[in-house]
Scaffold this motif. Structure first.
Motif, mmCIF file in Angstrom:
data_model
loop_
_atom_site.group_PDB
_atom_site.id
_atom_site.type_symbol
_atom_site.label_atom_id
_atom_site.label_comp_id
_atom_site.label_asym_id
_atom_site.label_seq_id
_atom_site.Cartn_x
_atom_site.Cartn_y
_atom_site.Cartn_z
ATOM 1 N N ILE A 1 156.420 -27.036 104.567
ATOM 2 C CA ILE A 1 156.816 -28.617 104.522
ATOM 3 C C ILE A 1 155.493 -29.515 105.044
ATOM 4 O O ILE A 1 155.098 -29.061 106.064
ATOM 5 C CB ILE A 1 158.162 -28.641 105.726
ATOM 6 C CG1 ILE A 1 158.994 -27.539 105.309
ATOM 7 C CG2 ILE A 1 158.522 -30.070 105.405
ATOM 8 C CD1 ILE A 1 160.257 -27.640 106.082
ATOM 9 N N ARG B 1 158.499 -33.379 102.995
ATOM 10 C CA ARG B 1 159.484 -33.432 104.066
ATOM 11 C C ARG B 1 160.547 -34.324 103.788
ATOM 12 O O ARG B 1 161.662 -34.078 103.877
ATOM 13 C CB ARG B 1 158.942 -33.655 105.437
ATOM 14 C CG ARG B 1 159.736 -33.774 106.517
ATOM 15 C CD ARG B 1 159.026 -34.623 107.793
ATOM 16 N NE ARG B 1 159.163 -36.054 107.703
ATOM 17 C CZ ARG B 1 158.729 -36.843 108.745
ATOM 18 N NH1 ARG B 1 158.290 -36.425 109.912
ATOM 19 N NH2 ARG B 1 158.693 -38.148 108.631
ATOM 20 N N MET C 1 164.321 -29.595 106.255
ATOM 21 C CA MET C 1 163.642 -29.976 107.335
ATOM 22 C C MET C 1 164.641 -29.698 108.649
ATOM 23 O O MET C 1 164.009 -29.194 109.508
ATOM 24 C CB MET C 1 162.975 -31.338 107.376
ATOM 25 C CG MET C 1 162.244 -31.898 108.350
ATOM 26 S SD MET C 1 160.628 -30.985 108.545
ATOM 27 C CE MET C 1 160.608 -30.273 109.861
ATOM 28 N N ASN D 1 163.063 -33.377 101.404
ATOM 29 C CA ASN D 1 163.689 -31.960 101.627
ATOM 30 C C ASN D 1 164.461 -32.142 103.122
ATOM 31 O O ASN D 1 163.968 -31.357 103.729
ATOM 32 C CB ASN D 1 162.786 -30.995 101.406
ATOM 33 C CG ASN D 1 162.402 -30.711 99.780
ATOM 34 O OD1 ASN D 1 162.960 -30.094 99.374
ATOM 35 N ND2 ASN D 1 161.214 -31.443 99.690
#
Length: 201
Positions: free
Chosen positions: A80, A112, A119, A115
């Protein structure tokens, strides 16, 4: 496999795709992420230069190289990241080189802010700190472990600075970049390899 992980993998980028995505956005005067500002754009530009340099100069030690090649299983490292993140710029070139050299690890990168569900599964002290490396078993798709957002020495430096001065300011950020410069990626290599060896044992 957890649904957010499966979704993220489906929408993930290779290292080269990620680099191109960040570069293309910079040409439009933008950074990755939901928030746009002059500062974030400048961080992204700085990181671009940093990553170009590290891609050329970063070396995996012979000892670590051997350990990577001797891994028994195949893995995906799902990272990430965001283009403006200073830690990600320092760490992604190392992570990429380790994956390539191993022949056993496939690197996938997701943003990040795109998503959030993913996260939230990998917070650090309730914060959305990045980069995070999520280790996925390639055969079963199960999440085996995670690493990040920075090596222990760098984390300690920032923690101590915050204790002493109460803030993370430009001086702290400069100290952190100097730490990375002197460390030459060795701490990151060692920590990630120890994690992989622990998972295999």
């Amino acid at each position: 496999m957890k649904i957010p992980v499966a979704k993220a993998l489906f929408n993930s980028h290779s290292y080269l795709e990620y680099r191109k995505l960040v570069s293309d956005l910079l040409l439009e005067g933008k950074s990755t992420g939901n928030e746009q500002s002059e500062d974030l754009k400048q961080y992204s530009e700085l990181n671009e230069t940093r990553m170009n340099r590290l891609d050329k100069t970063m070396k995996i030690t012979d000892e670590n190289n051997l350990k990577l090649k001797n891994l028994n299983s195949e893995y995906i490292w799902l990272v990430i990241s965001e283009g403006w993140c200073g830690d990600a710029a320092q760490l992604l070139p190392i992570i990429n080189k380790m994956a390539v050299d191993s022949g056993k690890i496939e690197l996938k990168i997701v943003l990040r802010d795109e998503n959030d569900e993913l996260m939230k599964l990998f917070l650090t002290n309730k914060n959305k700190s990045i980069p995070i490396v999520i280790v996925v078993d390639k055969e079963t798709g199960s999440v085996l472990g995670k690493w990040g957002p920075r090596p222990k020495g760098a984390t300690d430096l920032i923690t101590d600075y915050k204790k002493e001065f109460g803030v993370i300011d430009e001086t702290a950020k400069t100290n952190l970049q100097l730490w990375y410069l002197h460390d030459k990626g060795i701490s990151t290599q060692n920590e990630l390899i120890n994690l992989m060896l622990d998972l295999e044992s």
